[in-house]
Motif scaffolding. Structure first.
Motif, short mmCIF file in Angstrom:
data_model
loop_
_atom_site.label_atom_id
_atom_site.label_comp_id
_atom_site.label_asym_id
_atom_site.label_seq_id
_atom_site.Cartn_x
_atom_site.Cartn_y
_atom_site.Cartn_z
N VAL A 113 115.87 103.13 28.72
CA VAL A 113 116.71 102.81 29.76
C VAL A 113 117.23 101.60 30.00
N SER A 114 118.37 101.42 30.41
CA SER A 114 119.09 100.06 30.54
C SER A 114 118.72 99.06 31.41
N PRO A 115 118.93 97.81 31.32
CA PRO A 115 118.42 97.15 32.61
C PRO A 115 118.89 97.45 33.98
N LEU A 121 120.47 107.16 35.58
CA LEU A 121 120.92 106.99 34.25
C LEU A 121 122.34 107.57 33.82
N TYR A 122 122.84 106.90 33.10
CA TYR A 122 124.35 107.11 32.84
C TYR A 122 124.58 107.61 31.56
N LEU A 123 125.58 108.62 31.32
CA LEU A 123 125.76 109.16 30.10
C LEU A 123 126.44 108.04 29.28
N ASP A 129 123.13 98.72 24.71
CA ASP A 129 122.74 98.52 26.17
C ASP A 129 121.20 98.35 26.23
N LEU A 130 120.40 99.00 25.38
CA LEU A 130 119.08 99.07 25.53
C LEU A 130 118.40 97.60 24.81
N ASP A 131 116.98 97.43 25.09
CA ASP A 131 116.48 96.30 24.54
C ASP A 131 115.89 96.80 23.30
N ARG A 132 116.73 96.71 22.19
CA ARG A 132 116.37 97.53 20.92
C ARG A 132 115.35 96.68 20.02
#
Length: 99
Positions: free
Chosen positions: A62-64, A72-74, A80-83
């Motif tokens: 889940v993005s910040p 949540l957005y499609l 956008d995630l903390d990979r």
């Protein structure tokens, strides 16, 4: 006020979104590993990575912005995630399981 059907639908949608992100992340990770001739890519290692990613905390996917907005957005991308955090968690669990 949301009724029970709305809550169930929201949960179902979120489950699908998170599962899809995990699959996309996993696919990219395995492709990257297989493109590196020095990376361990035995079937046992790949299976362990699959199990680890499947068991990761959904909030890692889940993005910040989504956490802040509680939605949540499609259109959210893996970028956008903390990979880095996801990778660190995978590495930690691999070390714990393999030794």
């Amino acid at each position: 006020m949301e009724d029970k059907m709305d809550k169930n639908m929201n949960f179902s949608e979120n489950f699908v979104i998170i599962s899809s992100r995990k699959m996309d992340f996993l696919t990219g990770l395995i492709e990257k590993l297989k493109s590196n001739p020095e990376a361990p890519t035995s079937p046992d290692i790949i299976s362990e990575i699959v199990r680890i990613v499947a068991s990761l905390d959904p909030l890692l996917f889940v993005s910040p912005k989504e956490i802040e907005e509680r939605h949540l957005y499609l259109g959210t991308l893996l970028e956008d995630l903390d990979r880095k955090k996801i990778g660190e968690e995978i590495e930690k669990r691999m070390k714990d399981r393999i030794g």
